[in-house]
Each structure stands twice: as structure tokens, then as C-alpha cells.
Write an enzyme that holds these catalytic residues in place. Sequence first.
Site, PDB file in Angstrom:
ATOM      1  N   HIS A  38       6.751   9.646   9.157  1.00  0.00           N
ATOM      2  CA  HIS A  38       6.899   8.634   8.153  1.00  0.00           C
ATOM      3  C   HIS A  38       5.440   7.775   8.174  1.00  0.00           C
ATOM      4  O   HIS A  38       5.236   7.192   7.175  1.00  0.00           O
ATOM      5  CB  HIS A  38       7.904   7.849   9.014  1.00  0.00           C
ATOM      6  CG  HIS A  38       8.304   6.584   8.179  1.00  0.00           C
ATOM      7  ND1 HIS A  38       9.476   6.239   7.552  1.00  0.00           N
ATOM      8  CD2 HIS A  38       7.623   5.240   8.480  1.00  0.00           C
ATOM      9  CE1 HIS A  38       9.725   5.226   7.176  1.00  0.00           C
ATOM     10  NE2 HIS A  38       8.600   4.534   7.538  1.00  0.00           N
ATOM     11  N   GLU A  39       4.892   7.472   9.350  1.00  0.00           N
ATOM     12  CA  GLU A  39       3.825   6.601   9.479  1.00  0.00           C
ATOM     13  C   GLU A  39       2.550   7.317   8.706  1.00  0.00           C
ATOM     14  O   GLU A  39       1.811   6.557   8.141  1.00  0.00           O
ATOM     15  CB  GLU A  39       3.454   6.300  10.920  1.00  0.00           C
ATOM     16  CG  GLU A  39       4.636   5.306  11.323  1.00  0.00           C
ATOM     17  CD  GLU A  39       4.951   4.088  10.797  1.00  0.00           C
ATOM     18  OE1 GLU A  39       4.306   3.566   9.971  1.00  0.00           O
ATOM     19  OE2 GLU A  39       6.267   3.807  10.978  1.00  0.00           O
ATOM     20  N   GLU A  68       7.231   1.897   1.277  1.00  0.00           N
ATOM     21  CA  GLU A  68       7.980   2.764   1.649  1.00  0.00           C
ATOM     22  C   GLU A  68       8.436   3.940   1.137  1.00  0.00           C
ATOM     23  O   GLU A  68       8.993   5.139   1.637  1.00  0.00           O
ATOM     24  CB  GLU A  68       9.464   1.724   1.904  1.00  0.00           C
ATOM     25  CG  GLU A  68       9.122   0.653   3.117  1.00  0.00           C
ATOM     26  CD  GLU A  68       8.753   1.300   4.210  1.00  0.00           C
ATOM     27  OE1 GLU A  68       9.246   2.333   4.669  1.00  0.00           O
ATOM     28  OE2 GLU A  68       8.152   0.238   5.182  1.00  0.00           O
ATOM     29  N   HIS A  85       2.992   6.147   5.076  1.00  0.00           N
ATOM     30  CA  HIS A  85       2.179   4.869   4.862  1.00  0.00           C
ATOM     31  C   HIS A  85       0.665   4.810   4.885  1.00  0.00           C
ATOM     32  O   HIS A  85       0.012   4.258   4.139  1.00  0.00           O
ATOM     33  CB  HIS A  85       2.807   3.947   6.011  1.00  0.00           C
ATOM     34  CG  HIS A  85       3.816   3.406   5.797  1.00  0.00           C
ATOM     35  ND1 HIS A  85       4.383   2.543   4.734  1.00  0.00           N
ATOM     36  CD2 HIS A  85       4.925   3.384   6.691  1.00  0.00           C
ATOM     37  CE1 HIS A  85       5.593   2.038   5.024  1.00  0.00           C
ATOM     38  NE2 HIS A  85       5.905   2.804   5.897  1.00  0.00           N
TER      39      HIS A  85
END
Length: 490
Positions: free
Chosen positions: A255-256, A285, A259
Site C-alpha cells: 500500500h505504501e 489513495e 503512495h
Amino acid sequence: MSAFDDLLAFQRQIEALSSVAERLGWDQETVMPRGAVEQRAEEMAAMEAVLHERRTDPRIGEWLDRAEAEDDEDARILELIGRDYRRASRIPSRLATELARQTSLAQGIWADARAKDAPEDFLPVLNDILMLKREEAAALADGGDLYDALLDDYEPGTTQAEIAALFDAMRPRLVALREDVLGAAHQPEPLTGHFPLKTQMRLARTCATAFGYDWTCGRLDIAVHPFSSGRWQDSRITTRVVESDPFNCLYSTIHEVGHSSYELGIDSDHAFTPLGRGVSMGVHESQSRIYENQLGRSRAFTGWLYQRMSDAFGGLSVSDADAFYETANRVTPGFIRTEADEIQYNLHIMLRFDLERDLISGRLDVEDLVEAWNARFLKDFGVAVDRPANGVLQDVHWAVGLFGYFPTYALGNVYAGCLHAALRAAVPDLDEALARGEADPAVEWLRENLQRHGGLYPPRELLQRATGAEISEKPLLDYLEDKFSAIYRL
């Protein structure tokens, strides 16, 4: 030099100082000594005072009046600088500085309260922050809606009415799908066992590499609440480790990486300008969620991950790659937003959206927040919150003043649904690469069609350019129904 050149040179210093302030925040949440909280709060307040003075410098207004754009890119830069200048000028220096000080202090108080399951230790400082955020919202709203003024910081041009309408459209299909899934005869088995921290972190690095994370411009650390930080040539990621649940670490990492890849993927010519950052948190997101879910939890990628985890941990409790795919996408009525499955995740966001709107408007007092959270969670999820760390204390966002941020997670899911449909059409053999642990085709498509542009286009225009279609919740909901109907054999 022209007025435009003078303005750009001045803005370059603002962007650089903002990056330094962000690095102080990263340090506080990863490696800063626990005893340095008060000192760091003063440092952050001092940085914010300097930044606020520069962001409201009258010369910016003069340069904006005289600057001439030679092309659309210049015009967009002037638009963004003007927007930031007008918003910053509405906020008193005292308020900006105090917000920086209080939110820095609150991070440590929140983390300790969460560890001790002691909301009474955190709620007084949260009330202080809420009062400051209401004051900030009133200054920014200029007579308009307070929550809309805060939301505009994270998703420019979007209103709470639009968010509420979107959530009303999504909720029936999500709730119906959840009921069908939880009531299905076939239920995937959970992953059980002990998964040591060091092994999880090695696998997390492997997953980050599979998704193209540039280790020359980043690093991976452990934090209480996973986040990414930085831009241009320095974008760092964090994760957390639960030794009974490796998915927590691995998918937080992926997920990160989403980003961070956005920030590192922006055209280098945009560095130190307003174009050199993600255009909105909803778009941000969309990158983290498509990396984590549509790609990271796909059957193709989980097949590759199954073998890596089996080798690393000496076998797994699930029988084969197909069972592992189902386990990685298992739907359970859990408490924690960041661990939620794709079906229920947006329901967690809807809860927070309604509560924080009530806090900002004054319809809900901080002293009643725990009761309001627990009642709403029981109503929405059918489970009573067992302890505050699994309830109102689980997220850091309100501690650091991020009121208006939560709905961008759901927007990101909607945007990711649109992007995924376009990506699959453009890269029909994507699963072959994902099955080899190679996300490059997806990463390259996202970088070319979205990430490299940074702030060049407004959020909705950027998404429409990338997908060639109007933004709608339908692609996301169709994807979820197809995926989970197959997994649960509905």
C-alpha cells in the site's frame, strides 16, 4: 528576471522547506527518541511559523498580479500557487503555529493512549485540536461550510454533499455483498501460525521490490501506523508487524509503495514546484489501493506470494496457492480499518466521515466520541468494539489534525476501480507478469498515464485522461461483486 521567474524561485524555497518539515514528521514517527516529544513539537511549530510567513508573503500576491503564463503548464502553476496563497493568508500565523505544535505533541499522546487502551488520556488533547481545526475551518470557509473548507485541502473541488451522495450509492451494494459473503456455505480458512518479525520484514522488502520500489530513493521502517513520506528523490515508507498476521505487514508495505511510487514517478521537471506532488489525496489513495488490492491481492500475484511465504516460513497452514488466494481475500467483521477486506473497507470510511463531520459541526462533542463510535460500529458491523485500541484510538489521523482526509480513502477506491478497468483493457497479459512477481507492466502504465503528471491536471480531469471515461463507483462495485462471488462460490 520576470515576475513569473521570481515567483517560481520563491516557491522553490517553500517547497524545499516543506520537505524538511515533512522529514521531521517522518523522524518523529520512526526513530526519534520518545523523550524528545516536547522538543520536536517546538521544532515543528518553529518550522510552521517560518513556512506560514513565506506562504503569506505579500510579494506572492504582487508576483501573481504581474506574472504571465507562456503555456498551460505555467498557467496551472500560477493557479496552484494562487490557491495556496489565498488559503494560507486566511489563517493567522498564531493558529498555524499552534496547530503544528499541538498535533506534534498529540502524536505521542495518541500512541501511548492506544498502547494502554486509555482514551481518557487522549480525548482532552483531541478536543484542543478540534477547537483549533474549527477555527481554521471558519477562517478558510469565509462564511461557507466548515467541513467543506477542510475537505478542500485533501480533495480540491469536492464537497461533503458529493461524498455523501457517492456513499449513499455505494452502501446498498456493499452491504448486500457482505451479507451474501458472510452467509456463504464456503468460507476460506484463516492463515495461522507464528511469523517472526525479521522474516516478515525481509518479505516486505521483496514485495516492495516486486512493485518497483526504488531503494536508492527510499527506505522501509516500522511505525505504529504505516505511512509514506517524501517526494522527488526521497520518498520513504513504513509498515507494522504483527507476528500472528503477516498480511498486515506485507499489504501495508505494498500500500505504501503505491503512495511512494506516485511521488517518485512524477516528472522530475516538476520538482520543487506545486506540480511536483500528488494532486489530491483521493488520487494518491487510488495508487496505494490499486497496488494493494487489484494487483497485490489478485490471484496471479498471490500465487507468486504463496510460494515466497511458504519458503520463508517453512510451510503455511493453507494447502495450496488457490486456497491462499482465498485466504488473502478473506472477509471477516474485523475492527481495524487498515486490515479490512475490500468489501468492508469503505464502510469503515463511511463511519469516520459521518463522525468527523459531526465533530467539526459541533453536533458531536469529543467527550461523547467513544460512545458514538461504538454505537455506530455495532450498527454497521454487528460486532461490539472490544477495546478502544480497536475502536476510536486505532487511527492517527485526528491526532494530527487530518479532519477531511478519511473520505479520500473511499474516493481512492473508486478511482482505483476506474483505473483498474482501463489498465486491464490496455495490458491484457498483465496476469502473466504478476504471476512471476513482476508488477512492472502495471507500474509503467500507471506512471505513464497518471503518476508522471503530478499536479498538472485537477483530480477528476487527471483520472478521465488516464481512463478515457467518466468517474463512477460502478467499476469498483462490479469488480468486487465478480471477485468475491467467485471466491465465495455465490
